[in-house]
Design a protein around this motif. Sequence first.
Motif, PDB file in Angstrom:
ATOM      1  N   UNK A   1     -35.795  67.579  12.748  1.00 27.25           N
ATOM      2  CA  UNK A   1     -35.440  66.644  13.818  1.00 27.25           C
ATOM      3  C   UNK A   1     -36.699  66.161  14.507  1.00 27.25           C
ATOM      4  N   UNK A   2     -36.808  64.840  14.632  1.00 27.45           N
ATOM      5  CA  UNK A   2     -37.963  64.254  15.296  1.00 27.45           C
ATOM      6  C   UNK A   2     -37.509  63.181  16.263  1.00 27.45           C
ATOM      7  N   UNK A   3     -38.268  63.042  17.350  1.00 27.75           N
ATOM      8  CA  UNK A   3     -37.968  62.021  18.348  1.00 27.75           C
ATOM      9  C   UNK A   3     -38.863  60.811  18.107  1.00 27.75           C
ATOM     10  N   UNK A   4     -38.234  59.648  17.999  1.00 27.02           N
ATOM     11  CA  UNK A   4     -38.973  58.410  17.788  1.00 27.02           C
ATOM     12  C   UNK A   4     -38.475  57.308  18.713  1.00 27.02           C
ATOM     13  N   UNK A   5     -37.993  57.699  19.882  1.00 26.07           N
ATOM     14  CA  UNK A   5     -37.416  56.710  20.776  1.00 26.07           C
ATOM     15  C   UNK A   5     -35.945  56.498  20.443  1.00 26.07           C
ATOM     16  N   UNK A   6     -35.338  55.533  21.091  1.00 27.79           N
ATOM     17  CA  UNK A   6     -33.931  55.255  20.852  1.00 27.79           C
ATOM     18  C   UNK A   6     -33.654  53.787  21.143  1.00 27.79           C
ATOM     19  N   UNK A   7     -32.404  53.413  20.985  1.00 32.67           N
ATOM     20  CA  UNK A   7     -32.018  52.025  21.253  1.00 32.67           C
ATOM     21  C   UNK A   7     -32.171  51.668  22.727  1.00 32.67           C
ATOM     22  N   UNK A   8     -32.172  52.679  23.581  1.00 33.15           N
ATOM     23  CA  UNK A   8     -32.253  52.420  25.024  1.00 33.15           C
ATOM     24  C   UNK A   8     -33.555  52.907  25.646  1.00 33.15           C
ATOM     25  N   UNK A   9     -34.496  53.374  24.811  1.00 38.39           N
ATOM     26  CA  UNK A   9     -35.763  53.877  25.343  1.00 38.39           C
ATOM     27  C   UNK A   9     -36.880  53.559  24.359  1.00 38.39           C
ATOM     28  N   UNK A  10     -37.876  52.813  24.826  1.00 35.28           N
ATOM     29  CA  UNK A  10     -39.017  52.455  24.001  1.00 35.28           C
ATOM     30  C   UNK A  10     -40.078  53.547  24.119  1.00 35.28           C
ATOM     31  N   UNK A  19     -44.103  64.502  22.055  1.00 36.73           N
ATOM     32  CA  UNK A  19     -42.815  65.198  22.096  1.00 36.73           C
ATOM     33  C   UNK A  19     -42.657  66.103  20.878  1.00 36.73           C
ATOM     34  N   UNK A  20     -42.891  65.547  19.713  1.00 39.71           N
ATOM     35  CA  UNK A  20     -42.694  66.312  18.476  1.00 39.71           C
ATOM     36  C   UNK A  20     -43.710  67.440  18.344  1.00 39.71           C
ATOM     37  N   UNK A  21     -44.923  67.228  18.845  1.00 40.81           N
ATOM     38  CA  UNK A  21     -45.944  68.280  18.793  1.00 40.81           C
ATOM     39  C   UNK A  21     -45.559  69.460  19.683  1.00 40.81           C
ATOM     40  N   UNK A  22     -45.020  69.161  20.873  1.00 35.33           N
ATOM     41  CA  UNK A  22     -44.628  70.242  21.776  1.00 35.33           C
ATOM     42  C   UNK A  22     -43.478  71.058  21.182  1.00 35.33           C
ATOM     43  N   UNK A  23     -42.594  70.384  20.461  1.00 30.22           N
ATOM     44  CA  UNK A  23     -41.478  71.084  19.808  1.00 30.22           C
ATOM     45  C   UNK A  23     -42.010  72.014  18.719  1.00 30.22           C
ATOM     46  N   UNK A  24     -42.955  71.515  17.927  1.00 28.97           N
ATOM     47  CA  UNK A  24     -43.526  72.315  16.842  1.00 28.97           C
ATOM     48  C   UNK A  24     -44.289  73.515  17.402  1.00 28.97           C
ATOM     49  N   UNK A  25     -45.068  73.290  18.459  1.00 30.93           N
ATOM     50  CA  UNK A  25     -45.867  74.358  19.056  1.00 30.93           C
ATOM     51  C   UNK A  25     -45.039  75.299  19.929  1.00 30.93           C
ATOM     52  N   UNK A  26     -43.810  74.874  20.242  1.00 28.63           N
ATOM     53  CA  UNK A  26     -42.934  75.640  21.137  1.00 28.63           C
ATOM     54  C   UNK A  26     -43.603  75.865  22.495  1.00 28.63           C
ATOM     55  N   UNK A  41     -36.464  59.878  32.437  1.00 23.01           N
ATOM     56  CA  UNK A  41     -35.588  59.319  31.410  1.00 23.01           C
ATOM     57  C   UNK A  41     -35.952  59.831  30.022  1.00 23.01           C
ATOM     58  N   UNK A  42     -37.223  60.178  29.830  1.00 22.56           N
ATOM     59  CA  UNK A  42     -37.658  60.692  28.534  1.00 22.56           C
ATOM     60  C   UNK A  42     -36.856  61.923  28.148  1.00 22.56           C
ATOM     61  N   UNK A  43     -36.700  62.859  29.090  1.00 22.99           N
ATOM     62  CA  UNK A  43     -35.947  64.081  28.797  1.00 22.99           C
ATOM     63  C   UNK A  43     -34.510  63.756  28.408  1.00 22.99           C
ATOM     64  N   UNK A  44     -33.898  62.807  29.104  1.00 21.59           N
ATOM     65  CA  UNK A  44     -32.532  62.404  28.799  1.00 21.59           C
ATOM     66  C   UNK A  44     -32.439  61.836  27.387  1.00 21.59           C
ATOM     67  N   UNK A  45     -33.418  61.021  27.015  1.00 23.11           N
ATOM     68  CA  UNK A  45     -33.392  60.392  25.703  1.00 23.11           C
ATOM     69  C   UNK A  45     -33.718  61.376  24.586  1.00 23.11           C
ATOM     70  N   UNK A  46     -34.618  62.320  24.858  1.00 22.09           N
ATOM     71  CA  UNK A  46     -34.921  63.349  23.860  1.00 22.09           C
ATOM     72  C   UNK A  46     -33.679  64.173  23.569  1.00 22.09           C
ATOM     73  N   UNK A  47     -32.976  64.574  24.625  1.00 18.86           N
ATOM     74  CA  UNK A  47     -31.752  65.362  24.448  1.00 18.86           C
ATOM     75  C   UNK A  47     -30.704  64.584  23.656  1.00 18.86           C
ATOM     76  N   UNK A  48     -30.518  63.308  24.020  1.00 21.62           N
ATOM     77  CA  UNK A  48     -29.517  62.487  23.328  1.00 21.62           C
ATOM     78  C   UNK A  48     -29.913  62.250  21.876  1.00 21.62           C
ATOM     79  N   UNK A  49     -31.205  61.994  21.643  1.00 18.44           N
ATOM     80  CA  UNK A  49     -31.680  61.708  20.291  1.00 18.44           C
ATOM     81  C   UNK A  49     -31.554  62.913  19.367  1.00 18.44           C
ATOM     82  N   UNK A  50     -31.830  64.105  19.910  1.00 10.03           N
ATOM     83  CA  UNK A  50     -31.774  65.326  19.097  1.00 10.03           C
ATOM     84  C   UNK A  50     -30.398  65.983  19.127  1.00 10.03           C
TER      85      UNK A  50
END
Length: 281
Positions: A1-10, A19-26, A41-50
């Motif tokens: 699973x990777x975050x690359x933005x969404x339809x509602x967040x650039x 974002x993806x690096x922090x997930x990998x490094x925990x 809003x980033x946190x909201x979009x990361x949660x929705x995207x993943x």
Amino acid sequence: MQFNGSDSYVSTDDLSLAVNSSVILQRPLLIKGEPGTGKTMLAEEVAASLGKRLIQWHIKSTTKAQQGLYEYDAVSRLRDSQLGDADVSNIANYIDKGKLWEAFDSEEQVVLLIDEIDKADIEFPNDLLQELDKMEFFVYETGETIKAKHRPIIIITSNNEKELPDAFLRRCFFHFINFPDRETMQEIIAVHYPDIQKNLVNEALEVFFELRTVPGLKKRPSTSELIDWLKLLMSDDIPEDVLSNRDQSKAIPPLYGALLKNEQDVSLLERLAFMHRRETR
């Protein structure tokens, strides 16, 4: 699973990589940037995207780190003991779980947002070092150790109002959200208003970025304020040519209340406009 933005967040490539690096490094992702650049809003979009549940802990100046773990209500227990309540012997009935406990106790991995950590006192980040590092904490009243069933994805935001301790920073993956350039801003506007007229966008961005370059502004307008301003400009009650036909000798843009947030900045622009008129006479 990777975050690359969404339809509602650039999301820029750098932000997605962070974002993806922090997930990998925990490790917690520490996000800094101007207010209004989409940190929360980033946190909201990361949660929705993943596809994960979002737990939000909004920090205030009075917030203590212990509140994120749990709070023991000794007053209620004392009151119940005086009333002869039979459950007073069960201390667990008087413990209120905090946001970290909720995240640690979740049966599935969650996204935990610690929002505006710099609002709290300087000791707040240090008081969470062990918990964020080891993903566990001890409950003294019950003698139990709470361990995270699944390490949450932690996103921490800061408006840079105060410096954070080095020991805390070492445990985070850091990213600063640069203010969007004109091209990125056009993408953001397109997400919010896909049917907006291009000439309105061009004229609004011209005014907006020109306003941000005015020296001495106490608070420069942000992305969220631009979005609000455009919403007003698209209103049926506003003439379509409100920007194209504006008086160039006036430094204050139409409907400036959506962009400027204090009287000092309004006065500054009025003075600049007055000086401009004197020079052009």
